[in-house]
Design an enzyme around this catalytic site. Structure first.
Site, PDB file in Angstrom:
ATOM      1  N   ARG A  15      23.823 -19.722  10.606  1.00 13.08           N
ATOM      2  CA  ARG A  15      23.526 -18.286  10.761  1.00 13.08           C
ATOM      3  C   ARG A  15      23.119 -17.978  12.211  1.00 13.08           C
ATOM      4  O   ARG A  15      23.899 -17.446  12.981  1.00 13.08           O
ATOM      5  CB  ARG A  15      22.414 -17.907   9.761  1.00 13.08           C
ATOM      6  CG  ARG A  15      22.257 -16.420   9.540  1.00 13.08           C
ATOM      7  CD  ARG A  15      21.435 -15.724  10.592  1.00 13.08           C
ATOM      8  NE  ARG A  15      20.066 -16.255  10.719  1.00 13.08           N
ATOM      9  CZ  ARG A  15      19.269 -15.900  11.726  1.00 13.08           C
ATOM     10  NH1 ARG A  15      19.664 -15.060  12.661  1.00 13.08           N
ATOM     11  NH2 ARG A  15      18.051 -16.424  11.822  1.00 13.08           N
ATOM     12  N   ASP A  16      21.926 -18.357  12.613  1.00 17.14           N
ATOM     13  CA  ASP A  16      21.458 -18.029  13.974  1.00 17.14           C
ATOM     14  C   ASP A  16      22.366 -18.702  15.012  1.00 17.14           C
ATOM     15  O   ASP A  16      22.630 -18.155  16.079  1.00 17.14           O
ATOM     16  CB  ASP A  16      20.009 -18.519  14.151  1.00 17.14           C
ATOM     17  CG  ASP A  16      19.232 -17.715  15.182  1.00 17.14           C
ATOM     18  OD1 ASP A  16      19.850 -16.908  15.896  1.00 17.14           O
ATOM     19  OD2 ASP A  16      17.995 -17.904  15.277  1.00 17.14           O
ATOM     20  N   HIS A 208       9.875 -20.831  14.803  1.00 13.34           N
ATOM     21  CA  HIS A 208      11.311 -20.589  15.054  1.00 13.34           C
ATOM     22  C   HIS A 208      11.459 -20.364  16.560  1.00 13.34           C
ATOM     23  O   HIS A 208      11.399 -19.237  17.046  1.00 13.34           O
ATOM     24  CB  HIS A 208      11.719 -19.356  14.251  1.00 13.34           C
ATOM     25  CG  HIS A 208      13.145 -18.930  14.414  1.00 13.34           C
ATOM     26  ND1 HIS A 208      14.090 -19.085  13.432  1.00 13.34           N
ATOM     27  CD2 HIS A 208      13.799 -18.332  15.437  1.00 13.34           C
ATOM     28  CE1 HIS A 208      15.240 -18.609  13.835  1.00 13.34           C
ATOM     29  NE2 HIS A 208      15.095 -18.130  15.057  1.00 13.34           N
ATOM     30  N   HIS A 210      13.290 -20.706  20.227  1.00 17.01           N
ATOM     31  CA  HIS A 210      14.513 -20.906  21.024  1.00 17.01           C
ATOM     32  C   HIS A 210      14.123 -21.674  22.288  1.00 17.01           C
ATOM     33  O   HIS A 210      12.935 -21.756  22.648  1.00 17.01           O
ATOM     34  CB  HIS A 210      15.164 -19.556  21.334  1.00 17.01           C
ATOM     35  CG  HIS A 210      15.814 -18.923  20.131  1.00 17.01           C
ATOM     36  ND1 HIS A 210      17.166 -18.783  19.993  1.00 17.01           N
ATOM     37  CD2 HIS A 210      15.281 -18.429  18.985  1.00 17.01           C
ATOM     38  CE1 HIS A 210      17.452 -18.226  18.828  1.00 17.01           C
ATOM     39  NE2 HIS A 210      16.314 -17.984  18.189  1.00 17.01           N
ATOM     40  N   CYS A 241      21.183 -15.195  22.140  1.00 19.17           N
ATOM     41  CA  CYS A 241      20.647 -13.900  21.717  1.00 19.17           C
ATOM     42  C   CYS A 241      21.427 -12.816  22.460  1.00 19.17           C
ATOM     43  O   CYS A 241      21.460 -12.826  23.687  1.00 19.17           O
ATOM     44  CB  CYS A 241      19.158 -13.801  22.027  1.00 19.17           C
ATOM     45  SG  CYS A 241      18.471 -12.173  21.658  1.00 19.17           S
ATOM     46  N   ASN A 250      18.406 -21.850  19.079  1.00 17.50           N
ATOM     47  CA  ASN A 250      17.197 -22.517  18.572  1.00 17.50           C
ATOM     48  C   ASN A 250      17.112 -23.908  19.171  1.00 17.50           C
ATOM     49  O   ASN A 250      18.124 -24.493  19.524  1.00 17.50           O
ATOM     50  CB  ASN A 250      17.280 -22.706  17.051  1.00 17.50           C
ATOM     51  CG  ASN A 250      17.129 -21.416  16.289  1.00 17.50           C
ATOM     52  OD1 ASN A 250      18.044 -20.960  15.650  1.00 17.50           O
ATOM     53  ND2 ASN A 250      15.967 -20.832  16.363  1.00 17.50           N
TER      54      ASN A 250
HETATM   55  C1  LIG Z   1      20.283  -3.167   9.816  1.00 19.75           C
HETATM   56  C2  LIG Z   1      21.584  -2.442  10.112  1.00 19.75           C
HETATM   57  C3  LIG Z   1      22.527  -2.544   8.931  1.00 19.75           C
HETATM   58  C4  LIG Z   1      21.240  -0.989  10.367  1.00 19.75           C
HETATM   59  O1  LIG Z   1      22.357  -0.352  10.928  1.00 19.75           O
HETATM   60  P1  LIG Z   1      22.514   1.217  10.895  1.00 19.75           P
HETATM   61  O2  LIG Z   1      23.771   1.582  11.612  1.00 19.75           O
HETATM   62  O3  LIG Z   1      21.245   1.830  11.395  1.00 19.75           O
HETATM   63  O4  LIG Z   1      22.577   1.417   9.328  1.00 19.75           O
HETATM   64  P2  LIG Z   1      23.224   2.435   8.354  1.00 19.75           P
HETATM   65  O5  LIG Z   1      22.446   2.303   7.067  1.00 19.75           O
HETATM   66  O6  LIG Z   1      23.317   3.802   9.004  1.00 19.75           O
HETATM   67  O7  LIG Z   1      24.693   1.875   8.097  1.00 19.75           O
HETATM   68  C5  LIG Z   1      25.719   1.937   9.062  1.00 19.75           C
HETATM   69  C6  LIG Z   1      26.965   1.233   8.520  1.00 19.75           C
HETATM   70  O8  LIG Z   1      26.686  -0.123   8.243  1.00 19.75           O
HETATM   71  C7  LIG Z   1      26.886  -0.421   6.854  1.00 19.75           C
HETATM   72  N1  LIG Z   1      25.850  -1.336   6.409  1.00 19.75           N
HETATM   73  C8  LIG Z   1      24.524  -1.110   6.381  1.00 19.75           C
HETATM   74  N2  LIG Z   1      23.893  -2.185   5.928  1.00 19.75           N
HETATM   75  C9  LIG Z   1      24.824  -3.117   5.662  1.00 19.75           C
HETATM   76  C10 LIG Z   1      24.776  -4.420   5.170  1.00 19.75           C
HETATM   77  N3  LIG Z   1      23.616  -5.011   4.855  1.00 19.75           N
HETATM   78  N4  LIG Z   1      25.919  -5.096   5.021  1.00 19.75           N
HETATM   79  C11 LIG Z   1      27.105  -4.546   5.334  1.00 19.75           C
HETATM   80  N5  LIG Z   1      27.226  -3.285   5.825  1.00 19.75           N
HETATM   81  C12 LIG Z   1      26.085  -2.590   5.972  1.00 19.75           C
HETATM   82  C13 LIG Z   1      26.808   0.926   6.169  1.00 19.75           C
HETATM   83  O9  LIG Z   1      27.483   0.893   4.942  1.00 19.75           O
HETATM   84  C14 LIG Z   1      27.445   1.816   7.202  1.00 19.75           C
HETATM   85  O10 LIG Z   1      28.849   1.617   7.150  1.00 19.75           O
HETATM   86  P3  LIG Z   1      29.900   2.777   7.566  1.00 19.75           P
HETATM   87  O11 LIG Z   1      29.551   3.912   6.647  1.00 19.75           O
HETATM   88  O12 LIG Z   1      29.600   3.079   9.011  1.00 19.75           O
HETATM   89  O13 LIG Z   1      31.215   2.137   7.342  1.00 19.75           O
HETATM   90  C15 LIG Z   1      22.260  -3.010  11.381  1.00 19.75           C
HETATM   91  O14 LIG Z   1      21.431  -2.735  12.481  1.00 19.75           O
HETATM   92  C16 LIG Z   1      22.490  -4.481  11.307  1.00 19.75           C
HETATM   93  O15 LIG Z   1      23.289  -4.956  10.493  1.00 19.75           O
HETATM   94  N6  LIG Z   1      21.822  -5.242  12.151  1.00 19.75           N
HETATM   95  C17 LIG Z   1      21.936  -6.689  12.126  1.00 19.75           C
HETATM   96  C18 LIG Z   1      21.330  -7.265  13.337  1.00 19.75           C
HETATM   97  C19 LIG Z   1      21.357  -8.768  13.234  1.00 19.75           C
HETATM   98  O16 LIG Z   1      21.916  -9.348  12.322  1.00 19.75           O
HETATM   99  N7  LIG Z   1      20.738  -9.404  14.234  1.00 19.75           N
HETATM  100  C20 LIG Z   1      20.698 -10.811  14.293  1.00 19.75           C
HETATM  101  C21 LIG Z   1      19.796 -11.415  13.262  1.00 19.75           C
HETATM  102  S1  LIG Z   1      18.085 -11.300  13.676  1.00 19.75           S
HETATM  103  C22 LIG Z   1      17.809 -12.689  14.612  1.00 19.75           C
HETATM  104  O17 LIG Z   1      18.734 -13.376  14.959  1.00 19.75           O
HETATM  105  C23 LIG Z   1      16.405 -13.059  14.934  1.00 19.75           C
HETATM  106  C24 LIG Z   1      15.904 -14.225  14.085  1.00 19.75           C
HETATM  107  C25 LIG Z   1      15.837 -13.854  12.607  1.00 19.75           C
HETATM  108  O18 LIG Z   1      16.773 -15.336  14.180  1.00 19.75           O
HETATM  109  C26 LIG Z   1      14.509 -14.634  14.561  1.00 19.75           C
HETATM  110  C27 LIG Z   1      14.373 -14.758  16.078  1.00 19.75           C
HETATM  111  O19 LIG Z   1      14.996 -15.644  16.689  1.00 19.75           O
HETATM  112  O20 LIG Z   1      13.641 -13.961  16.634  1.00 19.75           O
END
Ligand SMILES: CC(C)(COP(=O)([O-])OP(=O)([O-])OC[C@H]1O[C@@H](n2cnc3c(N)ncnc32)[C@H](O)[C@@H]1OP(=O)([O-])[O-])[C@@H](O)C(=O)NCCC(=O)NCCSC(=O)C[C@@](C)(O)CC(=O)[O-]
Length: 299
Positions: A15-16, A208, A210, A241, A250
């Site tokens: 995933r990450d 966690h 990096h 990132c 990580n």
């Molecule tokens: C949170 C949202 C969805 C908000 O995104 P948004 O645009 O604000 O949300 P929305 O509710 O307005 O939806 C927009 C579109 O996305 C779809 N949608 C909405 N939700 C989903 C879903 N779950 N699965 C599939 N589709 C989805 C929804 O249906 C819509 O589709 P459209 O009508 O435009 O065709 C967006 O910002 C997003 O997906 N962000 C993901 C960011 C991400 O994955 N970042 C990396 C992971 S975090 C990380 O790595 C840190 C960590 C955990 O490792 C710890 C660290 O190291 O710090």
């Protein structure tokens, strides 16, 4: 506090590690092949996919296929990220063992990553918590930017503690503290942990980290000394990132495992197999192996 005798390694690479990989979307078979090899190494917690918007993170767009394609091994927890109820429902349909919600200690990072404020993110997680409870699915909570933010710089430990407490209070069984851009140093890590453990017991915390500045192992040593017994890591140091240029993945699982075995801390993970897995995935992705131990021990 003494070092723990046993540590659970939570493997982040599927995933990450893969979510930010540049270039074409990685084939589902490579992802499932990685997950199966990791399970064969003895890892019991593998973050396997992310049910987020594929527009935001195209590399995770095949999450359902990945979950369906894994030959599952009993005793392994296959977890996935779920930022909202839609993500949870998709994860449930894909039969994940654990889901994770992810927030941040920095407002700017929260906006960039999940398009909402910290307070809004916590509200968004509530229906996920409720649904997860109904279906008996454990929820992990992440706090990003615990030792620094690419937009805001230093983050107050008390701010990290507030978000960690909110996640724990809403029912996350474990809180993973993310040094998202790998800028922290050991005393800082200890100070942050000290603030968090005033509200959340150390038994419920994971580290966690990096490795952008090469501090991750030192930071892990610092928090191990304080009793942290769950460590997130990524084989071959895969990852990066998108919000911080030059940020590394990580800390490499091989490097953590080597250090832990030198400290006589048990993990149940086979180093030789893990090194081979790191070599295999680096070759598949045609990228350098980011693990020092992996490079030293590869045959
Ligand atoms: C949170 C949202 C969805 C908000 O995104 P948004 O645009 O604000 O949300 P929305 O509710 O307005 O939806 C927009 C579109 O996305 C779809 N949608 C909405 N939700 C989903 C879903 N779950 N699965 C599939 N589709 C989805 C929804 O249906 C819509 O589709 P459209 O009508 O435009 O065709 C967006 O910002 C997003 O997906 N962000 C993901 C960011 C991400 O994955 N970042 C990396 C992971 S975090 C990380 O790595 C840190 C960590 C955990 O490792 C710890 C660290 O190291 O710090």
């Amino acid at each position: 506090m003494a070092f723990p005798k046993q540590v659970r390694l939570a493997e982040m690479s599927p995933r990450d590690g893969l979510q930010n990989e540049a270039g074409p979307v990685i084939a589902t078979e490579i992802k499932t092949g990685l997950i199966e090899r990791l399970a064969d190494c003895g890892l019991t917690h593998i973050e396997s996919a992310s049910f987020v918007s594929p527009k935001w993170i195209p590399q995770m767009g095949d999450a359902a296929d990945v979950m369906a394609g894994i030959k599952r091994r009993s005793g392994v927890r296959y977890s996935a990220l779920t930022p909202n109820l839609k993500g949870f429902e998709n994860a449930l349909a894909a039969d994940v063992d654990e889901v994770a919600v992810f927030g941040a200690a920095s407002e700017s990072f929260s906006q960039k990553n999940i398009n909402c404020s910290i307070a809004e993110s916590l509200e968004r997680f509530l229906p996920v918590m409720e649904a997860a409870q109904k279906h008996n699915i454990p929820v992990r909570g992440y706090v990003s930017t615990v030792l620094g933010c690419p937009y805001e710089g230093d983050i107050a430990p008390e701010q990290v503690a507030r978000v960690a407490k909110d996640l724990a209070d809403m029912g996350c069984h474990e809180i993973s503290l993310g040094d998202t851009i790998g800028v922290g140093t050991p005393f800082q890590a200890k100070r942050m942990l000290e603030a968090v453990t005033k509200h959340v017991p150390v038994e419920r915390l994971a580290a966690h980290f990096h490795d952008t500045y090469g501090q991750a192992l030192a930071n892990l040593y610092a928090v191990l000394e304080e009793g942290v017994a769950v460590i997130d890591a990524s084989v071959a140091g895969l990852g990066g990132c998108p919000y911080a240029s030059g940020a590394s993945g990580n800390v490499a699982t091989e490097d953590v495992l080597y250090m832990l075995s030198g400290l006589d801390i048990r993990t149940g993970v086979d180093l030789k197999k893990l090194v081979a897995t790191g070599v295999w995935i680096s070759n598949q992705l045609n990228r350098p192996n980011g693990s020092k131990v992996g490079q030293a021990l590869k045959s």
